[in-house]
Write an enzyme that holds these catalytic residues in place. Sequence first.
Site, short mmCIF file in Angstrom:
data_model
loop_
_atom_site.label_atom_id
_atom_site.label_comp_id
_atom_site.label_asym_id
_atom_site.label_seq_id
_atom_site.Cartn_x
_atom_site.Cartn_y
_atom_site.Cartn_z
N HIS A 197 9.01 -3.62 -5.61
CA HIS A 197 9.18 -2.42 -6.44
C HIS A 197 10.10 -1.41 -5.75
O HIS A 197 11.01 -0.85 -6.39
CB HIS A 197 7.82 -1.79 -6.73
CG HIS A 197 7.90 -0.47 -7.43
ND1 HIS A 197 8.36 -0.35 -8.73
CD2 HIS A 197 7.60 0.79 -7.01
CE1 HIS A 197 8.34 0.94 -9.08
NE2 HIS A 197 7.89 1.64 -8.06
N GLU A 198 9.87 -1.17 -4.47
CA GLU A 198 10.71 -0.23 -3.72
C GLU A 198 12.15 -0.72 -3.65
O GLU A 198 13.10 0.07 -3.75
CB GLU A 198 10.14 -0.03 -2.31
CG GLU A 198 8.80 0.71 -2.29
CD GLU A 198 8.09 0.61 -0.96
OE1 GLU A 198 7.26 1.50 -0.68
OE2 GLU A 198 8.35 -0.34 -0.20
N ASP A 264 1.43 -1.90 6.07
CA ASP A 264 1.26 -1.50 7.47
C ASP A 264 1.11 -2.73 8.36
O ASP A 264 1.67 -2.80 9.46
CB ASP A 264 0.03 -0.62 7.63
CG ASP A 264 0.13 0.69 6.87
OD1 ASP A 264 1.26 1.08 6.52
OD2 ASP A 264 -0.92 1.31 6.63
#
Length: 477
Positions: A197-198, A264
Amino acid sequence: MKDSLPAFEKAKVLVVGDVMLDRYWTGPTGRISPEAPVPVVRINQLEDRPGGAANVALNIATLGGQVSLAGIVGEDETAAALTTGIQALGVEPKWHVVADKPTITKLRVMSRSQQLIRLDFEEPYQQADSQALLDSAANSLADVDVVILSDYAKGALIEPLAFIQQAKSQGVKVLVDPKGSDFSKYRGATLLTPNLHEFELVAGAVTSEADLVEKAHKLLEEFDLEALLVTRSEQGMTLITAENKELHIPTVAREVHDVTGAGDTVISALATSLAAGSTMAEACAIANTAAGIVVAKLGTSTVSRIELIESLSDTHHSETGFGVVTEDQLMYALEQTRLRGERVVMTNGCFDILHAGHVSYLQEAQAQGDRLIVAVNDDDSVRRLKGDGRPVNPVGRRMAVLAGLASVDWVLPFSEDTPQRVIARLLPDLLVKGGDYKIEDIAGGKEVIAAGGLVKILCFEDGISTTKIIENIMANQ
């Protein structure tokens, strides 16, 4: 499986970014409030977990790496809890304290493993706060191998360009977990790890694998990046480098309970592996495995070295497809095998009636490397080579018997008269053949040698052959 992970304890990593505290209030719920149509939760468990950039640092520490964490916190109880939490696991805090702002906190109310509501405590930081943090973090660059910029768009990393350039000038790799649609703020970084998406926010909608690679190369050039690692949920992840190399790694997640903190985990495993000496491809494979572990856990979590070893072992014995495989399955298995630095040996034959000569030959072949592939002529191919009445055993049974041998890792069929096409596609490190052959006459040998591999002739055990066994059976009828 051997412990094939790098020496994480040698890794020295600095994490810079938006730190926060993830709080979980958990308890049973059995009734609706008379005040409003909402459930009443009777809290019986309180838990604090470092989140955001702090979770990245914890992942590195849990893997065994040496890690320090630079972030902005308030002068409050939450900052104290965050400091205690990371120091307990060996993370060195390097805070920039802003007294008039709260430490970012995400409070989640949970019941029966479900999140009912999240409450956020935060105020955006100012440019001066971000610059003070980056200036302070720059003093630690001489002591580390890799820097992670963990951007959650909370204000810690407003303009990190000068910091990136300073790190690169000192030979420090800079990995970025980006946020938002502006990648120009990360110009010159070693690698960015956007999710799909990013990535699409910046590059536009992706219509195919080729389109993803093409768009990625444009971003690499535009923003002077060395590599992009695009994480794609159930589709795994794709690495694209400025050297025109692409690597797609399928997902290894068995179950997905919670994606909180998965990004992360990816960047922390990647950074720790690179700092410990892994290649980019090796580091991506380790990061992919770590992500598959963490999404099976509830809430913000970390991954240990032991979990990684066990998961890599499971993947090695199942999802890479030992036994009877298709060519595509074997191509992926070989990709993973080579990431571990294992030597691949390949041979081929009809193996119509498996006998002691075959067994000793395959044992000798396997001893030449770490993994053995056996390519088997299918029934039509055997019939063309051996004549009517052959094979005695159909290809499915022949492959099943071969796959049951301890010396054999993978078995696959081929339909041509020779395995040249298959060998040219798989390109083993060593191609072996039994009998009175000349190396230049062995099918696929030229392709293997051209790719830097070797070809070797092995001896069959004298006096044993399938043809003689069949003749003896016929003579005794």
